[in-house]
Design a protein around this motif. Structure first.
Motif, PDB file in Angstrom:
ATOM      1  N   GLU A  15     -35.719 -11.252  -9.384  1.00 35.93           N
ATOM      2  CA  GLU A  15     -34.639 -10.970  -8.437  1.00 35.93           C
ATOM      3  C   GLU A  15     -34.323  -9.481  -8.345  1.00 35.93           C
ATOM      4  OE1 GLU A  15     -31.288 -13.258  -9.641  1.00 35.93           O
ATOM      5  OE2 GLU A  15     -32.276 -15.191  -9.324  1.00 35.93           O
ATOM      6  N   GLU A  60     -34.883  -7.557  -4.820  1.00 37.61           N
ATOM      7  CA  GLU A  60     -33.840  -7.879  -3.846  1.00 37.61           C
ATOM      8  C   GLU A  60     -32.516  -7.218  -4.248  1.00 37.61           C
ATOM      9  OE1 GLU A  60     -31.502 -11.735  -1.926  1.00 37.61           O
ATOM     10  OE2 GLU A  60     -32.375 -11.843  -3.936  1.00 37.61           O
ATOM     11  N   ARG A  96     -29.890  -4.752  -2.164  1.00 36.68           N
ATOM     12  CA  ARG A  96     -28.462  -5.066  -2.052  1.00 36.68           C
ATOM     13  C   ARG A  96     -27.621  -3.925  -2.611  1.00 36.68           C
ATOM     14  NH1 ARG A  96     -28.154  -9.591  -5.808  1.00 36.68           N
ATOM     15  NH2 ARG A  96     -25.909  -9.288  -5.515  1.00 36.68           N
ATOM     16  N   ASN A  99     -23.599 -16.241 -10.272  1.00 37.12           N
ATOM     17  CA  ASN A  99     -23.574 -15.577  -8.972  1.00 37.12           C
ATOM     18  C   ASN A  99     -23.045 -14.160  -9.183  1.00 37.12           C
ATOM     19  OD1 ASN A  99     -22.137 -14.672  -6.418  1.00 37.12           O
ATOM     20  ND2 ASN A  99     -23.191 -16.485  -5.665  1.00 37.12           N
ATOM     21  N   SER A 126     -22.701 -11.616  -6.934  1.00 37.44           N
ATOM     22  CA  SER A 126     -22.518 -11.002  -5.626  1.00 37.44           C
ATOM     23  C   SER A 126     -21.475  -9.905  -5.682  1.00 37.44           C
ATOM     24  CB  SER A 126     -22.086 -12.055  -4.599  1.00 37.44           C
ATOM     25  OG  SER A 126     -23.104 -12.999  -4.386  1.00 37.44           O
ATOM     26  N   ASP A 141     -18.390  -8.398   0.592  1.00 36.98           N
ATOM     27  CA  ASP A 141     -19.082  -8.818   1.809  1.00 36.98           C
ATOM     28  C   ASP A 141     -19.764  -7.625   2.475  1.00 36.98           C
ATOM     29  OD1 ASP A 141     -17.303  -8.109   4.568  1.00 36.98           O
ATOM     30  OD2 ASP A 141     -16.222  -7.961   2.676  1.00 36.98           O
ATOM     31  N   ASP A 178     -22.467  -8.961   1.125  1.00 33.93           N
ATOM     32  CA  ASP A 178     -23.335  -9.410   0.030  1.00 33.93           C
ATOM     33  C   ASP A 178     -22.967 -10.820  -0.423  1.00 33.93           C
ATOM     34  OD1 ASP A 178     -25.496  -8.595  -1.851  1.00 33.93           O
ATOM     35  OD2 ASP A 178     -23.945  -8.966  -3.345  1.00 33.93           O
ATOM     36  N   ASN A 179     -21.687 -11.151  -0.410  1.00 33.12           N
ATOM     37  CA  ASN A 179     -21.271 -12.467  -0.904  1.00 33.12           C
ATOM     38  C   ASN A 179     -21.404 -13.566   0.147  1.00 33.12           C
ATOM     39  OD1 ASN A 179     -19.089 -12.013   0.783  1.00 33.12           O
ATOM     40  ND2 ASN A 179     -17.631 -11.644  -0.881  1.00 33.12           N
ATOM     41  N   ARG A 180     -21.950 -13.236   1.309  1.00 33.97           N
ATOM     42  CA  ARG A 180     -22.149 -14.258   2.345  1.00 33.97           C
ATOM     43  C   ARG A 180     -23.623 -14.583   2.528  1.00 33.97           C
ATOM     44  NH1 ARG A 180     -17.149 -13.469   6.474  1.00 33.97           N
ATOM     45  NH2 ARG A 180     -16.022 -11.891   5.313  1.00 33.97           N
ATOM     46  N   ARG A 181     -24.421 -14.240   1.552  1.00 31.34           N
ATOM     47  CA  ARG A 181     -25.849 -14.569   1.626  1.00 31.34           C
ATOM     48  C   ARG A 181     -26.055 -16.084   1.583  1.00 31.34           C
ATOM     49  NH1 ARG A 181     -27.974 -12.480  -3.311  1.00 31.34           N
ATOM     50  NH2 ARG A 181     -25.807 -12.274  -3.967  1.00 31.34           N
ATOM     51  N   PRO A 182     -27.169 -16.560   2.128  1.00 30.73           N
ATOM     52  CA  PRO A 182     -27.412 -18.013   2.129  1.00 30.73           C
ATOM     53  C   PRO A 182     -27.446 -18.594   0.723  1.00 30.73           C
ATOM     54  CG  PRO A 182     -28.954 -16.886   3.597  1.00 30.73           C
ATOM     55  CD  PRO A 182     -28.233 -15.817   2.834  1.00 30.73           C
TER      56      PRO A 182
END
Length: 927
Positions: A646, A649, A653, A741, A743, A746, A748-752
């Protein structure tokens, strides 16, 4: 109230085009298996195309078609009902999208004050700015108006709904008189015969424009005639003078185009904070109230919506009046008596929602910060703050907040301040105490009192000023007086007005407008600026956090929960939301730094020396400075992934997050005037830290340190889950946080969220539990890093809570004290109703706990250190209340523990109770 539906546990889902009604329906069986009773949905009404959040509503009368059809929504709600679940809907009463997709806004731009919707929006039609009276300022241009016009960026076109002005991808309507004049004016070619009988006296008839569009599409002569007309209006490519006609046409419109940079200085409509694309609505108008909630009433009548969450309640002109009206209407629409309503309200120290509000509580930021506070070691925090003051030269958070609020009023809300100051000037001119006060004095007093207000807003709505509001206003005036010594008389007059010392209707109107303004100033000044500036420990920099209470004792947490039982037993309890600055797991990690302050500060000093060469000099200063450097280190420690695959990615981010954080701080760069050289230097520094090359001493050293923080942070996070799940109120879970999590803010915290994986993991856990729970517990501890341990705990707590909903919804709260060597490392309480009891035991400050009571704060505790059994808890025990049961069953492990009674007390040994797992959820029943 009988038949009132109170959620047992909510789960927030973020709907958008990539996660629609059908996707949510497929998740329902998993959420039910997890123990969730109510889906808490982001706004579902029609929003701007492609919206990822739904807060930019364009049509409140219909569901968002990007989320699916009415049938799709019905299938979702039917699936929820099939599992006995409800739907808590996020409702947005404060603002809508200022977009061509919004038919109300489009109508206002076309017809101005004559529009049926002119009073729906909070527009100052009497603006004192030259050329703006009777118009709406539209700050949408990427360059100054003259340059845009002369470079032919503005084009008139014919569309199905009339003549429009096009600016790149945006469209704006022309008013009817301008449209007809353009069509009827002299041209080289005569007016085509088919067009003559079509032109009416009024150009507001939609049928006319549809017919004209058909002619334009199908009749070459009409098309040529109209194209020639529009070409004349648009002007020639190399003839600057030919744009004069278009300029005259634009001057006739009910809007005034402007360079986007003028928005904060000249805007004449109330926005959502400083977002010009979101225009505020006047929901205090009954017609607006009904129109905004039309679809909501329908969904409630159908039983498809069982509760509502009201967004940004502080933005409303009269929050109490709105909530009373909402309560009245919902009482009529709902199938059962009462209706569950919570509000998004950020509370200050000791602040509670006004008693007169018809709500069951807030969305839980007060709980988030109270719970977070018990995992902060005050001694370690003091070490961090002392180091911060010395190395970053920032000493006083309240002072930082005050200055940041002044800054945003100057930079982001200049138009609002000027408008309020002019209103105040008019009031002063009518009163002998303000007779000779100047506008500049009044403006200075106004900004300083607003900066000095410690809460988001007061709630004055008539001439009866509550003691609560009086106290906050007096405090704000006193704070302003200490900073604003040159406007003493203006401060005194403003104080008289804000406290309504004379019952003047004009004064009350001013106060209610000012109250709408203080919330955005606090949000932008504190949340979106100060919380990125003051960085000794960023886990405390959260929405709703306090500049005073940075940590809580266990006793203070108990008092907080006892008050909730008394006053707000059904409020939401959150730990992560779509608006939090960082996730619950990131905060849980960072709190560990207060337990290991010595190694942390030594590490910072070491890294600062090693990484000095990675900085560049920009405008005479090293980039990053000490403050931003510390912020980067904390971000890496808090959000570094547990899985190596990870990392790539995460780095992407991280880059986006650091740019946002730097601009939000507004210290060396900001959104209005980005310093791209500075931002590039920040990114290059951060990326250089993560270079795995051997010569980069930081990276290996950081990884060793971060592993320790990650391990103990995991136990902090698990303790949070348990305490949230059993505390008074309704536990709320943000999508995806049932696994680890990490994250950030936002978007960033609204990723799928991979719900399929979560469902598969939960199914596997349930199967393993049925086969051999003891082996499962051991396996979960040994593989804590994969997140299944958090999923298991969440499942066990929520399932038990749902099975005993009366106990948790209406049960008493009993603090349980600890005694013994490490008594300070446990938070325990009981809930009971009748003969039913549940006892909650959660460890705190786990890194110090492994150092046998926290005697040593010098070295790093080992990763994998045992946090259970006699070696850790030794002689520590809980003192249970006399009525409590003697036999307890551990819901998490299946073990049975027995209370030891003395002549005076009941003791529960923590070594015995926590023999195989460091947390306990114990169920007991009186005979």
């Amino acid at each position: 109230m009988e038949n009132l539906r109170i959620p047992v546990a909510t789960y927030r889902l973020q709907f958008n085009r990539d996660f629609d009604f059908n996707a949510a329906r497929r998740v329902v069986p998993y959420l039910h298996a997890l123990g969730v009773t109510d889906v808490y949905a982001s706004p579902l009404l029609q929003a701007r195309k492609g919206s990822l959040h739904g807060y930019d509503v364009t049509d409140p009368g219909r569901l968002n078609p990007e989320l699916g059809s009415e049938e799709d929504f019905a299938a979702l709600t039917a699936a929820l009902k099939g599992y006995g679940m409800g739907l808590l809907l996020d409702v947005v009463p404060n603002h809508m999208a200022a977009s061509e997709e919004n038919p109300w806004w489009w109508d206002v731009l076309r017809f101005g004050r004559a529009s049926a919707y002119a009073t729906y929006f909070d527009i100052d039609w009497e603006s004192a700015r030259p050329g703006l009276a009777g118009k709406v300022l539209l700050p949408i241009l990427g360059e100054p108006f003259a340059k845009v016009l002369e470079n032919r960026r503005l084009k008139l076109q014919l569309a199905e709904d009339g003549l429009v002005l096009c600016y790149f991808g945006r469209r704006l309507p022309l008013n009817p008189s301008s449209s007809l004049r353009i069509l009827a004016c002299t041209a080289a070619a005569p007016v085509p015969a088919p067009l003559l009988p079509l032109i009416p006296e009024e150009g507001s008839d939609p049928l006319f424009w549809r017919k004209l569009w058909q002619l334009y599409q199908n009749n070459p002569a009409v098309r040529e005639y109209i194209d020639d007309k529009l070409q004349q209006m648009n002007g020639g490519e190399n003839d600057r003078g030919s744009c004069n006609v278009l300029e005259e046409i634009l001057a006739e419109q009910f809007y005034r185009l402007a360079y986007w940079r003028t928005a904060n200085e000249e805007i004449n409509y109330r926005r959502f904070f400083d977002v010009s694309d979101l225009v505020a609505v006047r929901v205090e108008d009954e017609r607006v109230f009904e129109a905004l909630h039309f679809k909501v009433w329908e969904l409630v009548r159908r039983g498809q919506v069982t509760g509502v969450r009201i967004d940004h309640i502080d933005g409303l002109y009269d929050p109490q009046g709105y909530l009373i009206r909402l309560h009245h209407v919902l009482g009529k629409q709902a199938a059962s008596p009462g209706f569950y309503v919570v509000v998004e309200k950020i509370l200050g120290d000791e602040e509670e929602p006004p008693e007169a509000w018809k709500v069951y509580g807030t969305t839980g930021y007060d709980f988030l910060n109270a719970l977070n506070g018990i995992f902060v070691d005050p001694k370690g925090l003091a070490d961090l703050e002392e180091f911060y003051n010395e190395h970053c030269d920032i000493f006083d958070l309240p002072g930082v907040v005050y200055d940041c609020k002044l800054r945003v009023m100057e930079k982001l809300f200049a138009a609002e301040i000027r408008s309020l100051a002019r209103d105040l000037e008019r009031l002063a001119a009518e009163h002998r105490q303000g007779w000779d006060l100047t506008l500049s004095e009044l403006k200075e007093a106004l900004v300083h009192v607003t900066a000095g207000l410690e809460i988001y807003r007061t709630y004055i709505r008539n001439f009866n000023v509550s003691q609560r509001d009086r106290s906050y206003i007096e405090g704000a005036v006193a704070a302003a007086a200490r900073r604003c010594t040159t406007a003493a008389r203006a401060l005194n007059f403003l104080r008289r007005v804000l406290l309504l010392e004379e019952q003047r209707q004009t004064w009350l109107g001013f106060v209610m407008r000012w109250q709408q303004f203080t919330g955005p100033v606090m949000a932008k000044g504190y949340e979106d600026t100060a919380l990125y500036v003051y960085n000794p420990l960023v886990s405390l920099n959260e929405v709703g956090s306090s500049s005073r209470s940075r940590y809580l004792s266990v006793e203070e947490f108990h008092r907080f929960n006892q008050r909730r039982v008394e006053a707000w037993p059904h409020t939401l309890n959150a730990t992560s939301t779509h608006d939090t600055k960082r996730s619950e797991d990131v905060r849980a990690r960072l709190n560990v730094l207060t337990e290991i302050s010595g190694p942390w500060l030594e590490g910072i000093k070491r890294w600062h020396r090693w990484n000095a060469e990675k900085k560049i000099d920009h405008k005479g200063r090293p980039v990053p400075d000490n403050n931003m450097e510390l912020f980067i280190y904390q971000t890496l420690v808090g959000a570094w992934p547990l899985q190596e695959d990870e990392v790539p990615e995460f780095i992407e981010r991280l880059k986006a997050y650091l740019i946002k954080a730097a601009r939000e701080a507004k210290t060396w760069t900001d959104w209005l005037e980005p310093d791209t050289v500075y931002e590039e230097a920040i990114l290059n520094f951060a990326l250089s830290l993560l270079n795995p090359a051997q010569e980069n001493r930081f990276f290996a050293d950081f990884l060793l340190f971060q592993r320790t923080v990650a391990y103990f942070g995991a136990w902090n996070s698990l303790a949070q889950v348990l305490l949230k799940g059993a505390s008074p109120g309704v536990p709320d879970f943000y999508q995806g946080t049932e696994l680890w999590n990490f994250s950030l803010v936002d978007p960033d915290n609204r990723r799928p969220v991979d719900f399929k994986r979560r469902a598969e993991l939960l199914t596997g856990l349930i199967a393993e539990e049925g086969e051999d729970r003891k082996a499962l517990i051991k396996n979960l501890i040994n593989s804590w890093w994969d997140g299944r341990i958090k999923l298991y705990l969440t499942y066990k707590v929520l399932q038990f809570r749902r099975e005993h909903r009366e106990l948790f919804t209406f049960g008493d709260y009993v603090p349980v004290a600890a005694a013994g060597t490490v008594a300070g490392h446990v938070c325990a309480f009981a809930r009971h109703r009748g003969k039913e009891w549940v006892l909650v035991i959660a460890p705190r400050l786990p890194a110090r706990l492994t150092a046998r009571g926290g005697a040593s704060r010098g070295g790093l505790p080992p990763v994998g250190a045992v946090l259970w059994g006699e070696a850790v808890w030794r002689d520590t025990f809980l003192v249970l209340p006399e009525p409590a049961p003697k036999i307890w069953h551990n819901i998490l492990t299946g073990e049975v523990v027995e209370v030891k009674s003395t002549s005076q007390e009941k003791h529960l040994s923590l070594a015995a109770t926590l023999s195989s797992f460091p947390l306990a959820l114990l169920a007991g029943m009186l005979k």
